[in-house]
Design an enzyme around this catalytic site. Structure first.
Site, PDB file in Angstrom:
ATOM      1  N   TYR A   1       0.835  -1.200   0.000  1.00  0.00           N
ATOM      2  CA  TYR A   1       0.000   0.000   0.000  1.00  0.00           C
ATOM      3  C   TYR A   1       0.878   1.262   0.000  1.00  0.00           C
ATOM      4  O   TYR A   1       1.854   1.333   0.759  1.00  0.00           O
ATOM      5  CB  TYR A   1      -0.897  -0.041   1.233  1.00  0.00           C
ATOM      6  CG  TYR A   1      -1.783   1.156   1.377  1.00  0.00           C
ATOM      7  CD1 TYR A   1      -2.855   1.358   0.512  1.00  0.00           C
ATOM      8  CD2 TYR A   1      -1.566   2.100   2.377  1.00  0.00           C
ATOM      9  CE1 TYR A   1      -3.671   2.469   0.639  1.00  0.00           C
ATOM     10  CE2 TYR A   1      -2.375   3.212   2.511  1.00  0.00           C
ATOM     11  CZ  TYR A   1      -3.424   3.393   1.626  1.00  0.00           C
ATOM     12  OH  TYR A   1      -4.224   4.490   1.755  1.00  0.00           O
TER      13      TYR A   1
ATOM     14  N   ASP B   1      -0.614  -7.165   6.176  1.00  0.00           N
ATOM     15  CA  ASP B   1      -1.762  -6.298   5.906  1.00  0.00           C
ATOM     16  C   ASP B   1      -2.774  -7.181   5.178  1.00  0.00           C
ATOM     17  O   ASP B   1      -2.590  -7.538   4.018  1.00  0.00           O
ATOM     18  CB  ASP B   1      -1.307  -5.122   5.039  1.00  0.00           C
ATOM     19  CG  ASP B   1      -2.435  -4.140   4.739  1.00  0.00           C
ATOM     20  OD1 ASP B   1      -3.609  -4.559   4.740  1.00  0.00           O
ATOM     21  OD2 ASP B   1      -2.135  -2.964   4.487  1.00  0.00           O
TER      22      ASP B   1
ATOM     23  N   LYS C   1     -11.881  -0.189   4.892  1.00  0.00           N
ATOM     24  CA  LYS C   1     -12.237  -0.927   3.677  1.00  0.00           C
ATOM     25  C   LYS C   1     -13.339  -1.948   3.967  1.00  0.00           C
ATOM     26  O   LYS C   1     -14.430  -1.558   4.312  1.00  0.00           O
ATOM     27  CB  LYS C   1     -10.969  -1.553   3.080  1.00  0.00           C
ATOM     28  CG  LYS C   1      -9.785  -0.583   2.984  1.00  0.00           C
ATOM     29  CD  LYS C   1     -10.044   0.617   2.063  1.00  0.00           C
ATOM     30  CE  LYS C   1      -9.054   1.751   2.283  1.00  0.00           C
ATOM     31  NZ  LYS C   1      -7.656   1.403   2.166  1.00  0.00           N
TER      32      LYS C   1
END
Ligand SMILES: *Cc1c(COP(=O)(O)O)cnc(C)c1O
Length: 385
Positions: A102, A174, A199
């Site tokens: 990310y 993650d 999310k």
């Protein structure tokens, strides 16, 4: 409730609810108090101690979903990620970091690790041997993110966990893209699971939150740093997140069902050069996906052929939103080259396989036929002359 292990949808619906013993309402009350009795209360409760009733109980749901002993909630995914990293890494330590992670996580590492005296190496690729070759004497953390963004490449979690254990290194993942509904990294030997709860956990594009699940000992260690950094979630948001997580399993399953069918539709469409989805036999990690994931998730990427203009394609969509972020019940698309990977040089993007024609698709819960119709009409309206 009985001692039997609860099913996932039951955990989503019930685990970690705050009881309402006075009125016996069906949903958790919100405790907004920032001040609690200190004489007869142990532990001492305070929002920044991450232990208001709503925080404490919702973290049990996160832990149960990840098969973990304990969990802790944060005000964003980055608050969770930074707390984990700074708990495990001290001046003089080294971390091995997966190369495509990310953007915000990469930025955190590249902008701040040096000033903390923390060294790091990004892997060359996602193979276990690439991770192994980066390990040094002082490596304290191996950090992964699988499936990765935007090409949905996978890391072999079992292999990485095994590698880390032989070197006495802690592993963190993650798990935002997969969710615990699709992947439970702790069961494969990974030590710490992190989520951007902004999310899928939130799922309705209206909550900013983060979550971590691990052993009680590691969560206690993270807590020791986190309570001093701040970064707790407000109880309003905790309450809203609890409500959202009740439908996590059914949402994610509906989304991945859509994604699988749409990936096949796209793969057969002449206007699409290539589709990246771990559920397709053509995906480089399809076999690994079958082993370490339960289903293939609801994120996919595809490359429009050069006969189509990406901007006019996205502008022609009537149902699917061209918008940042991901994982809501509504379908969204973005151009990685213009958003998450805009800061990379064109050469770096090319090396990572991120072309200007690449579109990342976060598949929602809409009726599949309507999504397909929307894509078809947008393709029709985006042909270059
Ligand atoms: C969004 C995201 C993050 C960061 O989460 P925030 O809630 O925006 O801080 C981290 N990892 C992944 C994979 C993400 O998609």
């Amino acid at each position: 409730m009985s001692k039997q292990k609860l099913g996932e949808r039951t955990i989503c619906t019930h685990t970690g609810a705050v009881e309402d013993p006075i009125f016996r309402g069906a949903v958790s009350p919100i405790y907004l108090s920032t001040s609690y009795d200190f004489i007869d209360q142990d532990p001492k409760r305070y929002p920044r101690y991450f232990n208001t009733p709503n925080q404490e109980f919702l973290s049990k749901k996160v832990a149960a979903l990840e098969d973990a002993e304990a969990g802790i909630l944060f005000s964003s995914g980055m608050a969770a990620i930074s707390a984990v990293m700074l708990t495990l890494l001290k001046s003089g330590d080294h971390a091995v970091i997966q190369n495509d992670i990310y953007g915000g996580t990469r930025n955190f590492i590249e902008s701040h690790f040096e000033s903390y005296g923390i060294a790091y190496t990004f892997t060359k690729d996602l193979s276990s041997s690439s991770f192994e070759s980066c390990i040094k004497e002082n490596t304290k953390l191996i950090y992964v993110e699988t499936p990765s963004n935007p090409l949905l490449k996978l890391v072999d979690l079992f292999a990485i966990a095994k590698l880390a254990k032989t070197h006495n290194i802690v592993t963190a993942i993650d798990n935002t893209f997969a969710t615990p509904i699709i992947q439970k990294p702790l069961t494969l030997g990974i030590d710490i699971v992190i989520h951007s709860a902004t999310k899928y956990f939130g799922g309705h594009s209206d909550i900013s939150a983060g979550a971590v699940a691990s052993s009680q000992a590691i969560i206690d260690q993270i807590w020791g740093l986190a309570k001093d950094f701040g970064g707790n979630l407000s109880d309003y948001s905790v309450w809203l997140l609890e409500r959202s997580m009740k439908t996590l399993a059914i949402r994610v399953k509906a989304q991945q069902k859509n994604a699988k069918k749409i990936a096949r539709f796209l793969e057969q469409n002449k206007a699409i050069k290539r589709v990246y989805y771990p559920g397709l036999a053509s995906h480089e990690n399809h076999q690994l996906a079958k082993i370490q994931m339960k289903g293939f998730g609801a994120m996919l990427s595809f490359e429009l052929s050069n006969e189509h203009d990406t901007i006019s394609f996205l502008k022609s969509l009537q149902l699917i939103k061209p918008s940042m972020s991901l994982a809501g019940v509504e379908s969204t698309m973005i151009l990685p080259a213009k958003t998450s990977h805009a800061l990379l040089s064109e050469a770096d993007r090319k090396a990572q396989g991120i072309s200007d024609q690449l579109i990342r698709f976060s598949v929602g819960i809409e009726s599949k036929k309507d999504l397909i119709f929307d894509i078809e009409q947008a393709l029709e309206n985006s042909k270059n002359n």
